[in-house]
Design a protein around this motif. Structure first.
Motif, mmCIF file in Angstrom:
data_model
loop_
_atom_site.group_PDB
_atom_site.id
_atom_site.type_symbol
_atom_site.label_atom_id
_atom_site.label_comp_id
_atom_site.label_asym_id
_atom_site.label_seq_id
_atom_site.Cartn_x
_atom_site.Cartn_y
_atom_site.Cartn_z
ATOM 1 N N ASP A 230 0.804 -1.226 0.000
ATOM 2 C CA ASP A 230 0.000 0.000 0.000
ATOM 3 C C ASP A 230 0.834 1.273 0.000
ATOM 4 O O ASP A 230 0.447 2.286 -0.575
ATOM 5 N N ASP A 231 1.962 1.228 0.702
ATOM 6 C CA ASP A 231 2.724 2.464 0.901
ATOM 7 C C ASP A 231 4.106 2.135 1.483
ATOM 8 O O ASP A 231 4.466 0.956 1.626
ATOM 9 N N THR A 232 4.839 3.186 1.858
ATOM 10 C CA THR A 232 6.198 2.992 2.391
ATOM 11 C C THR A 232 6.171 2.197 3.696
ATOM 12 O O THR A 232 7.030 1.333 3.924
ATOM 13 N N PHE A 256 7.498 3.208 -6.872
ATOM 14 C CA PHE A 256 6.103 3.637 -6.718
ATOM 15 C C PHE A 256 5.384 3.611 -8.065
ATOM 16 O O PHE A 256 5.992 3.426 -9.123
ATOM 17 N N PRO A 278 -0.161 1.301 -5.197
ATOM 18 C CA PRO A 278 0.620 2.531 -4.961
ATOM 19 C C PRO A 278 2.126 2.301 -4.888
ATOM 20 O O PRO A 278 2.901 3.177 -5.272
ATOM 21 N N ALA A 279 2.549 1.134 -4.390
ATOM 22 C CA ALA A 279 3.991 0.928 -4.176
ATOM 23 C C ALA A 279 4.356 -0.532 -4.429
ATOM 24 O O ALA A 279 3.505 -1.425 -4.305
ATOM 25 N N PRO A 350 8.741 6.770 6.221
ATOM 26 C CA PRO A 350 7.385 7.096 5.739
ATOM 27 C C PRO A 350 7.102 8.603 5.786
ATOM 28 O O PRO A 350 6.502 9.151 4.853
#
Ligand code: FAD
Ligand code: 2HG
Ligand code: ZN
Length: 457
Positions: A230-232, A256, A278-279, A350
């Motif tokens: 989903d993300d960092t 990303f 997203p990533a 993050p």
């Protein structure tokens, strides 16, 4: 320049022979621009010595005539350190390509500084060894350039940076004197560690001519996974999860959605997953036996995984790596980027990733950021396209953000010319004074690689 016209060139010709003193402006021009196209310089001439003795001859002649000398290996450096300072002799290491037999007892090898990383790999792999550092510029970057910049790359997680692989060096100092310590003793505490000192010195302390390198076992059982997250924070959860379970983990690389789109546009590669994410993280595990089952088990138990695809065959592994390794070339195909290679503590990663878009937009409303990096080391490659005249403002804003989190303004590529004004964000006044004392102690007039790391003398 104090010599009467032509006399230094005559001396250099006597050292390297006529064929390897290049003075034709159209030939010299091919050495004068860096890989990104952002940095340029005008060399007085190019010399291509073939061994340590010729390098010493070049530096002795330059010292006598008080001439500056710039050093170039594969010219893949990304901070402007490999282009000549105006009016200097450009010393190319392209012919320092000796490859000695692999010392299979010690697991070491001695090579010339102009040997490329891929040539080293081809040399040691048949003997059952590998080199602990690897990255996308392998076909062109040289071992001398990698040591001079203490290059990192994709395997730092397992083997450390280039400095950790260097057991000894041969180098020529600015006055032409030669230091040679190639014995390869892993334990040797007889004063300052010359190899460590020269690693990361960016050609300001000496010209590296030969290197004694530590090798690692060749691990042929390999599994690569491309994992959607989903993300960092999700990427960090994934890496910690796999790293803490699998000793075979060798690489963990983050990119990303916008980087993937750019790479796909430049290469024509297909979307790796049915849905966009997203990533993404590329993981590679390596062992004497194939680590696929262990990797799949670890991925199945990790809450951060949104989708994953794996490969064990050479072609499949290369395809998954290409999504990550094609970033640099794809960015260059889109324009001349501002390139920053920062590192922050993992706890700050993050927050820094979240703050970067606004930080960059504040410095340059037109700019476009592509972000990727070596996630386990908190190392982000901040590439900024379309910054135009705001390149310095973007650099300043990003490096100050990083420094405010206790990070480093250069995790990998070095200071070169690109980040010279910002060195004090990462180094104290006392540290810079110590570095300058070493540099100018060895080279009082600052003739070696002038303008790299420090202001020209
Ligand atoms: P050059 O670019 O020629 O020189 C770099 C610096 O070292 C200059 O200051 C030069 O003066 C000095 N130097 C070169 N040779 C010597 C010598 N023999 N003695 C003394 N000084 C010398 N870097 C990373 O750390 N990690 C990565 O993952 C990574 N990936 C890359 C991917 C791509 C596609 C590219 C283009 C670059 C990448 N780099 C990476 C940048 C990296 O710094 C270089 O690829 C490499 O370390 C430089 O080697 P080179 O031979 O090209 O050196
Ligand atoms: C990499 O990790 C290199 O691929 C290059 O260090 C980074 O292009 C960059 O900014
Ligand atoms: Zn990198």
């Amino acid at each position: 320049m104090s010599d009467p016209a032509g006399s230094l060139e005559d001396e250099l010709r006597a050292v390297v022979t006529d064929a390897h003193l290049l003075t034709d402006p159209s030939v010299v021009a091919s050495y004068e621009t860096d890989w990104t196209g952002r940095f340029h310089g005008r060399a007085r001439c190019v010399v291509r010595p073939v061994d340590t003795g010729q390098v010493a001859g070049v530096l002795t002649a330059a010292a006598r005539e008080k001439a500056g000398v710039s050093i170039q290996g594969g010219n893949t450096g990304l901070v402007g350190g490999s282009v000549p300072a105006d009016g200097t002799i450009l010393l190319s290491t392209a012919r320092l390509t000796s490859l000695e037999p692999v010392d299979v007892v010690a697991g070491q090898v001695t090579v010339g500084a102009g040997v490329t990383l891929s040539a080293l790999q081809r040399h040691v792999r048949p003997a059952g060894f590998d080199f602990g550092v690897d990255f996308a510029a392998r076909e062109s970057c040289t071992l001398g350039g990698m040591v001079a910049t203490n290059a990192g790359g994709e395997r730092v997680l397992r083997y450390g940076t280039t400095r950790s692989q260097v057991l000894g060096v041969e180098a020529v100092l600015a006055d032409g004197s030669v230091i040679s310590r190639l014995g390869g003793l892993p334990k040797d505490n007889t004063g300052y560690d010359v190899a460590s000192l020269l690693a990361g010195s960016e050609g300001t302390l000496g010209v590296l001519t030969r290197l004694r390198l530590r090798l690692v076992p060749l691990l042929t059982g390999r599994a690569v996974a491309l994992v959607a997250v989903d993300d960092t924070a999700g990427a960090l959860t994934l890496v910690r999860h796999v790293r803490d379970r699998l000793a075979s983990l060798e690489a963990a690389e983050l990119f990303f959605a916008d980087g993937l789109a750019l790479v796909r546009g430049a290469t024509g590669m297909s979307d790796p997953f049915p849905e966009p994410h997203p990533a993404y993280v590329v993981l590679e595990c390596a062992g004497r036996t194939e680590p696929l089952d262990d990797l799949l088990e670890a991925l199945a138990a990790c809450e951060a995984v949104r989708d994953a695809t794996v490969a064990t065959d050479v072609r499949g592994r290369h395809t998954l790596w290409a999504y990550r390794e094609s970033h640099t070339e794809s960015i260059n195909a889109a324009g001349v980027p501002v390139k920053l290679d920062v590192a922050v503590p993992l706890t700050s990663l993050p927050a820094v990733v979240a703050d970067l878009p606004a930080t960059i937009a504040g410095a340059s409303p037109t700019a476009r950021m592509i972000l990727f990096g070596h996630v386990n080391e908190g190392n982000l490659h901040v590439n900024v396209l379309d910054a135009g005249r705001d390149a310095e403002a973007v650099t300043d804003a990003v490096l100050r953000l990083v420094a405010s989190h206790g990070g480093s303004i250069s995790a990998e590529h070095g200071i070169g010319r690109a980040k010279r004004p910002w060195l004090s964000l990462s180094r104290s006044t006392a540290e810079i004074a110590m570095m300058r004392a070493i540099r100018y102690g060895l080279d009082p007039a600052g003739r070696l690689n002038p303008g790299v790391l420090f202001d020209p003398a």
